[in-house]
Design an enzyme around this catalytic site. Structure first.
Site, PDB file in Angstrom:
ATOM      1  N   HIS A  34       2.776   0.438 -12.014  1.00 39.11           N
ATOM      2  CA  HIS A  34       2.761  -0.653 -12.996  1.00 39.11           C
ATOM      3  C   HIS A  34       4.171  -1.006 -13.471  1.00 39.11           C
ATOM      4  CE1 HIS A  34      -1.611  -1.123 -13.441  1.00 39.11           C
ATOM      5  NE2 HIS A  34      -1.652   0.183 -13.211  1.00 39.11           N
ATOM      6  N   SER A 124      -4.358  -0.301  -1.300  1.00 38.66           N
ATOM      7  CA  SER A 124      -3.908  -1.667  -1.049  1.00 38.66           C
ATOM      8  C   SER A 124      -4.490  -2.269   0.220  1.00 38.66           C
ATOM      9  CB  SER A 124      -2.376  -1.730  -1.008  1.00 38.66           C
ATOM     10  OG  SER A 124      -1.946  -3.042  -1.221  1.00 38.66           O
ATOM     11  N   ASP A 174       2.910  -4.147  -3.099  1.00 34.76           N
ATOM     12  CA  ASP A 174       1.919  -3.895  -2.053  1.00 34.76           C
ATOM     13  C   ASP A 174       2.189  -4.734  -0.811  1.00 34.76           C
ATOM     14  OD1 ASP A 174       0.834  -2.236  -3.909  1.00 34.76           O
ATOM     15  OD2 ASP A 174      -0.960  -3.443  -4.281  1.00 34.76           O
TER      16      ASP A 174
END
Length: 389
Positions: A34, A124, A174
């Site tokens: 994050h 992902s 990602d």
């Protein structure tokens, strides 16, 4: 390993003709969770589980796509003004549309998709699909994409597709690692400049083991967007005291400590996670360069505690997996990885203890939850590529 001969045969039966096959990897983020949408640092590793796209060009501007995982065939016309649909192919539709908006000429295509990346696991799968499909469509359209700049442009288009067609305001990590991964390395990515450093993973007696909790709580997507908004609120409030900051990346921990009490409790804790996670990420890079798994492991545990307590994106299943790992012989560290609220943990395990670790953690986790965790020993893989085997 994916049976590519079988995939080619399925393509022939579905569409006729002879396809080329392209792929992009899933990823595990070793640390730096994050931080990407806060212009920070991340340390992802492309894994040896990939999404494959068998592809052949068409001459009519139509894209037809099918998947081994979903029934039915989806068809859409190449058009830069396309809007999201209500089907599984939004990631494909989205990346094609975003490439067209970048004024990239694409041919129509027949696509057949197969994946080794488990969906909803935090590895992902969506970025692997976006990048593999985009890479396939570019290659069969004879577009240059193999240079770093070409791959970065693909990653950015895939990220916009995630925002606009899947509704998740993800950072760039990602899609970037799916496009530019390097075998044997993690990538230290500066999510502001998009510069990266390939960091060798040379822990000869250590393995990276991913444990899939087999749960994905429904609030994951909405809470992800909420966390991003909370970080933006932290920047707005801190800018009163620290003029000129654009993201939490711009705030030093020492500066934050001075003004932290001026923030509401929730906003303060969100910002504290991001700032300390950036510091942990840079420290892990140093531990990898020194071949120091002990320090690496300590930082992993600290990351998980911060994600659990300050950022509040863990869940009881992930916490249990980490606590069980703490009690297993040969484990240096463990943490949740990915967006949170389910998905996977990543564990640093002595090579000779991997088998007993997997046995112990699956047994204990099943006893607590009734679920059987899936464990994958992962190696650092390449990013998007054409398959020639």
């Amino acid at each position: 390993m994916m049976n590519l001969s079988g995939l080619r045969e399925q393509f022939r039966q579905l569409y006729g003709g002879e396809p080329r096959i392209f792929s992009a990897p899933g990823r595990v983020n070793l640390i730096g969770e994050h931080t990407d949408y806060n212009d920070g640092f991340v340390l992802p590793m492309a894994i040896d589980r990939r999404t494959y796209v068998a592809a052949a060009p068409r001459n009519d501007g139509i894209v037809r796509c099918a998947s081994e995982e979903f029934a039915g065939q989806i068809e859409f016309e190449l058009n830069p003004d396309l809007k999201p649909g209500k089907d599984w192919a939004n990631h494909v539709r989205g990346v094609a549309t975003c490439l067209l908006r970048d004024e990239v000429a694409l041919r129509g295509a027949d696509l057949l998709i197969a994946s080794e990346v488990p969906p909803g696991s935090g590895l992902s799968s969506s970025a692997a699909l976006e990048v593999s499909a985009g890479f396939a469509m570019l290659k069969i359209s004879n577009q240059s994409v193999d240079s770093p700049n070409g791959l970065i442009a693909l990653a950015l288009a895939a990220q916009r597709a995630e925002h606009e067609f899947a509704g998740t305001r993800s950072g760039i990590m990602d899609q970037y690692i799916a496009a530019l991964g390097i075998a044997g390395h993690a990538l230290l990515l500066d999510c502001r400049s998009l510069e990266y450093e390939a960091v060798p993973i040379d822990l000869s007696d250590v393995r990276i083991v991913v444990c899939n909790s087999m749960v994905k709580h429904d609030l994951a997507a909405s809470e992800y967007n909420t966390r991003r908004a909370e970080c933006e609120e932290a920047v707005r409030r801190l800018a009163t005291y620290l003029p000129g900051i654009l993201a939490l990346r711009d705030v030093e921990i020492e500066e934050f400590d001075v003004w932290a009490d001026a923030l509401p409790d929730v906003i303060r804790r969100r910002a504290n996670h991001v700032l300390t996670e950036n510091a942990r990420t840079l420290a892990v890079v140093e531990s990898l360069k020194k071949g120091d798994p002990v320090q690496f492991g300590k930082l992993m545990y600290a990351s998980h505690e911060s994600l659990r307590d300050d950022y509040e994106v863990s869940c009881r299943e992930l916490d249990w997996l980490v606590e069980i790992a703490r009690q297993c012989a040969g484990v240096y560290g463990a943490r949740m990885t990915g967006g949170g609220f389910g998905g996977c943990t990543v564990n640093l395990v002595v090579a000779g203890q991997v088998e007993s670790f997997i046995s112990s953690i699956t047994e204990a986790y099943q006893s607590k939850t009734g679920l059987i965790a899936q464990c994958y020993v992962c190696q650092a893989s390449d990013g998007a590529r054409e398959e020639n085997r």
